[in-house]
Design a protein around this motif. Structure first.
Motif, PDB file in Angstrom:
ATOM      1  N   MET A  56      25.556  44.572  45.948  1.00  0.00           N
ATOM      2  CA  MET A  56      26.877  45.195  46.118  1.00  0.00           C
ATOM      3  C   MET A  56      27.904  44.150  46.565  1.00  0.00           C
ATOM      4  SD  MET A  56      27.011  48.629  45.631  1.00  0.00           S
ATOM      5  CE  MET A  56      28.126  49.356  46.822  1.00  0.00           C
ATOM      6  N   SER A  57      27.482  43.265  47.475  1.00  0.00           N
ATOM      7  CA  SER A  57      28.403  42.242  47.968  1.00  0.00           C
ATOM      8  C   SER A  57      28.745  41.235  46.878  1.00  0.00           C
ATOM      9  CB  SER A  57      27.814  41.532  49.187  1.00  0.00           C
ATOM     10  OG  SER A  57      26.687  40.755  48.832  1.00  0.00           O
ATOM     11  N   GLU A  58      27.763  40.926  46.013  1.00  0.00           N
ATOM     12  CA  GLU A  58      28.028  40.022  44.888  1.00  0.00           C
ATOM     13  C   GLU A  58      29.104  40.608  43.980  1.00  0.00           C
ATOM     14  OE1 GLU A  58      26.335  36.914  43.500  1.00  0.00           O
ATOM     15  OE2 GLU A  58      26.384  36.789  45.677  1.00  0.00           O
ATOM     16  N   ILE A  59      28.997  41.894  43.688  1.00  0.00           N
ATOM     17  CA  ILE A  59      30.017  42.554  42.865  1.00  0.00           C
ATOM     18  C   ILE A  59      31.351  42.540  43.592  1.00  0.00           C
ATOM     19  CG2 ILE A  59      30.730  44.748  41.834  1.00  0.00           C
ATOM     20  CD1 ILE A  59      27.743  45.372  41.423  1.00  0.00           C
ATOM     21  N   GLY A  60      31.316  42.749  44.916  1.00  0.00           N
ATOM     22  CA  GLY A  60      32.541  42.775  45.706  1.00  0.00           C
ATOM     23  C   GLY A  60      33.311  41.478  45.644  1.00  0.00           C
ATOM     24  N   VAL A  61      32.628  40.359  45.825  1.00  0.00           N
ATOM     25  CA  VAL A  61      33.333  39.072  45.826  1.00  0.00           C
ATOM     26  C   VAL A  61      33.809  38.713  44.415  1.00  0.00           C
ATOM     27  CG1 VAL A  61      31.295  37.596  45.504  1.00  0.00           C
ATOM     28  CG2 VAL A  61      33.284  36.716  46.737  1.00  0.00           C
ATOM     29  N   LEU A  62      33.053  39.122  43.394  1.00  0.00           N
ATOM     30  CA  LEU A  62      33.496  38.877  42.015  1.00  0.00           C
ATOM     31  C   LEU A  62      34.767  39.669  41.719  1.00  0.00           C
ATOM     32  CD1 LEU A  62      30.132  38.886  40.001  1.00  0.00           C
ATOM     33  CD2 LEU A  62      31.475  36.918  40.750  1.00  0.00           C
ATOM     34  N   LEU A  63      34.809  40.925  42.149  1.00  0.00           N
ATOM     35  CA  LEU A  63      36.000  41.745  41.922  1.00  0.00           C
ATOM     36  C   LEU A  63      37.190  41.208  42.709  1.00  0.00           C
ATOM     37  CD1 LEU A  63      34.557  45.381  41.956  1.00  0.00           C
ATOM     38  CD2 LEU A  63      35.211  44.001  39.980  1.00  0.00           C
ATOM     39  N   LEU A  64      36.938  40.712  43.917  1.00  0.00           N
ATOM     40  CA  LEU A  64      38.004  40.145  44.733  1.00  0.00           C
ATOM     41  C   LEU A  64      38.655  38.962  44.036  1.00  0.00           C
ATOM     42  CD1 LEU A  64      39.446  40.171  47.506  1.00  0.00           C
ATOM     43  CD2 LEU A  64      37.635  38.685  48.362  1.00  0.00           C
ATOM     44  N   MET A  65      37.844  38.065  43.492  1.00  0.00           N
ATOM     45  CA  MET A  65      38.380  36.897  42.798  1.00  0.00           C
ATOM     46  C   MET A  65      38.942  37.254  41.426  1.00  0.00           C
ATOM     47  SD  MET A  65      38.206  34.579  45.010  1.00  0.00           S
ATOM     48  CE  MET A  65      38.719  33.184  44.012  1.00  0.00           C
ATOM     49  N   PHE A  66      38.405  38.285  40.791  1.00  0.00           N
ATOM     50  CA  PHE A  66      38.940  38.770  39.517  1.00  0.00           C
ATOM     51  C   PHE A  66      40.365  39.276  39.711  1.00  0.00           C
ATOM     52  CE2 PHE A  66      39.213  42.517  36.531  1.00  0.00           C
ATOM     53  CZ  PHE A  66      39.380  41.785  35.372  1.00  0.00           C
ATOM     54  N   ILE A  67      40.580  40.051  40.773  1.00  0.00           N
ATOM     55  CA  ILE A  67      41.916  40.565  41.075  1.00  0.00           C
ATOM     56  C   ILE A  67      42.864  39.410  41.418  1.00  0.00           C
ATOM     57  CG2 ILE A  67      43.235  41.965  42.723  1.00  0.00           C
ATOM     58  CD1 ILE A  67      40.707  43.774  42.921  1.00  0.00           C
ATOM     59  N   ALA A  68      42.343  38.412  42.134  1.00  0.00           N
ATOM     60  CA  ALA A  68      43.170  37.234  42.443  1.00  0.00           C
ATOM     61  C   ALA A  68      43.621  36.548  41.163  1.00  0.00           C
ATOM     62  CB  ALA A  68      42.388  36.261  43.324  1.00  0.00           C
ATOM     63  N   GLY A  69      42.725  36.447  40.185  1.00  0.00           N
ATOM     64  CA  GLY A  69      43.082  35.856  38.902  1.00  0.00           C
ATOM     65  C   GLY A  69      44.138  36.660  38.170  1.00  0.00           C
ATOM     66  N   LEU A  70      44.017  37.990  38.223  1.00  0.00           N
ATOM     67  CA  LEU A  70      45.002  38.872  37.593  1.00  0.00           C
ATOM     68  C   LEU A  70      46.394  38.654  38.182  1.00  0.00           C
ATOM     69  CD1 LEU A  70      43.058  42.271  37.410  1.00  0.00           C
ATOM     70  CD2 LEU A  70      43.888  40.966  35.454  1.00  0.00           C
ATOM     71  N   GLU A  71      46.454  38.373  39.483  1.00  0.00           N
ATOM     72  CA  GLU A  71      47.731  38.275  40.179  1.00  0.00           C
ATOM     73  C   GLU A  71      48.292  36.856  40.225  1.00  0.00           C
ATOM     74  OE1 GLU A  71      47.059  39.954  44.017  1.00  0.00           O
ATOM     75  OE2 GLU A  71      46.868  42.000  43.262  1.00  0.00           O
TER      76      GLU A  71
END
Length: 386
Positions: A56-71
């Motif tokens: 779950m934490s692996e998915i969490g950090v990937l989504l966090l950086m994915f959103i950073a890339g979007l922004e």
């Protein structure tokens, strides 16, 4: 069903702790990190670092950086590449020397001392990204420089780690040529996919007559990029960040961002923050408290100074340079992975592993309030010199 109880505790505690942290004038992420330490084996022992929590934490950090890339503003990121390279380089050299010196002071074998330099050369900006988002500074020149420096840092540290494992007689022979070749293949593949494949892929598959096709395809791209990065010896968060950048160039950017953020920040990202604290255990550390304190102080000062120096020589003023340096302090999950690798390869002595983990967590806890303090300066102080 214990994992359900874990999720209840994690979601509620991170939201309450985050709110308390903000009320005390600190970033919400600091409270969330402390919640993990309190829930974990270091204090209450209510939540275990199980395989479920790990994934779950692996998915969490990937989504966090994915959103950073979007922004992230691609044009601004391209303009700051010189600063990013200088910040990453300074943020590797000084921490490497500092950690090596501390290890030597505490009579580590030379191979272990060199490896300590590698561990504390690493950086993880996932925590800094969250702080910058809270402060609405992710789009600033400092923010994009920190993100760019994280990519460069990951490449250089992985190469440095491979060099150590190849030449320190651990039996883990690594071809540096192959390693560098894989990095080149990663960037060529990601650039080609981002410019040509992803826009067409999104446009085609989002026509599917199913629920939420846009978000589903975007997440598939995110996880595919992260997997490819891992396959090429890069951190998965770099792949996720690249996926966000790729999708930010498409007409689906706003839709993806507004629908992924609620999913990420309501469940997966809180689990990631807590998982960092779950690594803390104070068992057997009493005899090594001097090592932990020295390592923590040196790790923070050298990363701050190295990053700030790189920023200063590429046009930032003093205040902004320190802010960039602070954004690089957190070692986070990247250093934990490197430490585990060194433990398995015999480069890190088992009796020092817990102390290293605690030091890594300490840098991760120190970064958020320091970032907020430095970004709290008057507006004119954070403008970069031209």
């Amino acid at each position: 069903m214990a994992f359900i109880l874990y999720l209840v505790l994690i979601v509620l505690s991170t939201k309450i702790a985050g709110d308390l942290s903000v009320r005390l004038g600190q970033p919400a992420v600091l409270g969330k990190l402390l919640a993990g330490i309190i829930l974990g084996p270091a204090v209450l022992g209510w939540v275990e670092n199980t395989g479920f929590i790990h994934y779950m934490s692996e998915i969490g950090v990937l989504l966090l950086m994915f959103i950073a890339g979007l922004e992230t503003d691609l044009d601004q990121l391209a303009k700051s590449w010189k600063s990013s390279f200088a910040v990453a380089t300074g943020g590797i050299i000084l921490p490497f020397i500092g950690a090596f010196a501390v290890a030597g002071l505490f009579h580590f074998p030379q191979s272990s001392a060199l490896f300590m330099g590698v561990v504390f050369s690493a950086t993880s900006v996932s925590i800094s990204v969250q702080v910058l988002k809270e402060m609405n500074r992710l789009h600033s020149r400092e923010g994009t420089t920190i993100l760019g420096a994280a990519v460069v840092d990951d490449i250089l540290v992985v190469i440095l780690l491979a060099f150590m494992m190849s030449f320190l007689g651990t039996g883990a022979e690594v071809s540096l040529g192959l390693l560098i070749g894989k990095k080149l293949l990663f960037f060529v593949g990601i650039i080609l996919a981002s410019w040509f494949a992803v826009p067409r892929f999104m446009a085609l598959l989002t026509r599917l007559k199913v629920t939420e096709p846009v978000v589903s395809i975007a997440l598939a791209v995110c996880f595919a990029f992260a997997y490819f990065a891992d396959l090429m010896g890069m951190a998965g968060i770099i792949g996720a960040f690249a996926a966000g950048l790729a999708i930010s160039r498409t007409p689906f950017r706003h839709t993806v961002e507004t629908k992924v953020e609620p999913v990420a920040y309501s469940l997966f990202v809180p689990v990631f923050f807590v998982s960092i604290g779950l690594n803390v255990s104070f068992a057997g550390v009493g005899s090594q408290i001097g090592l932990v304190v020295c390592l923590t102080v040196v790790a923070v000062i050298t990363k701050l100074a190295g990053g700030a120096l790189g920023a200063r020589i590429t046009g930032f003023n003093n205040q902004a340079s320190l802010a960039v340096g602070a954004g690089m302090i957190s070692r986070g999950e990247v250093a934990l992975i490197i430490a585990s690798t060194g433990l398995q390869a015999g480069l890190l002595l088992p009796e020092y592993f817990t102390s290293v983990v605690i030091t890594v967590i300490a840098t991760t806890l120190i970064a958020p309030p320091l970032l907020k303090l430095l970004f709290r300066a008057p507006a004119q102080a954070t403008k970069q010199e031209q």
